[in-house]
Write an enzyme that holds these catalytic residues in place. Sequence first.
Site, PDB file in Angstrom:
ATOM      1  N   VAL A   1      64.057  15.124  29.303  1.00 58.18           N
ATOM      2  CA  VAL A   1      65.341  15.990  28.559  1.00 58.18           C
ATOM      3  C   VAL A   1      64.751  17.342  29.076  1.00 58.18           C
ATOM      4  CG1 VAL A   1      66.708  16.331  26.645  1.00 58.18           C
ATOM      5  CG2 VAL A   1      65.745  13.961  26.844  1.00 58.18           C
ATOM      6  N   PRO A   2      65.347  17.648  30.239  1.00 54.18           N
ATOM      7  CA  PRO A   2      64.777  18.770  30.882  1.00 54.18           C
ATOM      8  C   PRO A   2      65.221  20.344  30.270  1.00 54.18           C
ATOM      9  CG  PRO A   2      66.709  18.087  32.010  1.00 54.18           C
ATOM     10  CD  PRO A   2      66.466  17.132  30.950  1.00 54.18           C
ATOM     11  N   CYS A   3      64.748  20.530  29.214  1.00 57.51           N
ATOM     12  CA  CYS A   3      65.193  21.866  28.698  1.00 57.51           C
ATOM     13  C   CYS A   3      64.527  23.100  29.262  1.00 57.51           C
ATOM     14  CB  CYS A   3      64.794  21.929  27.004  1.00 57.51           C
ATOM     15  SG  CYS A   3      63.048  21.485  26.531  1.00 57.51           S
ATOM     16  N   HIS A   4      63.308  22.596  29.927  1.00 64.51           N
ATOM     17  CA  HIS A   4      62.809  23.670  30.838  1.00 64.51           C
ATOM     18  C   HIS A   4      63.742  24.417  32.032  1.00 64.51           C
ATOM     19  CE1 HIS A   4      61.971  19.874  33.034  1.00 64.51           C
ATOM     20  NE2 HIS A   4      62.069  20.779  34.205  1.00 64.51           N
TER      21      HIS A   4
END
Length: 159
Positions: free
Chosen positions: A118-121
């Site tokens: 879950v690519p919050c970066h």
Amino acid sequence: MKAFLQSPVGVIEIEENDGYISSVRFVSEMPEVKAPLSNILNQAINQLEEYFSGERKIFDLPLKQAGTPFQEKSWDYLMTIPYGKTVSYKDEAIAIGSPKGCRAVGSANGKNNIAIIVPCHRVINEGKGLGGYAYGLDVKKYLLKFESQSIDATLFGPM
């Protein structure tokens, strides 16, 4: 049940609950794991290894993390950000129907328990600054640079 993976940016702990990946986080050390791993944990390890080798851009795993409706909406949006691309906290806030909710989006993203997948970066400040990241800006910078280099290599082929 937990599994661990040594990645280029540190040890990753992957947790499964009831057939779902519920947590992917960076931890300080690699413990010895003796129990056989579930199919879901093996899939998660394989997919993360493919990601770090540049072969995987989209994850295909059952995910479940508990949060408020706003957090869940924020996390769902994160899954739509393409590999190698970034959006601002403001872009995310507008996209989920809360145009003045930049700080709330940042807070929700900070509570995301499933790093990388879950690519919050991929969410940065509007002025292109990195913003924050639960595992430190060095890790965020590495992931963003890694994804952008992987895209460049795909577009232009081997050098």
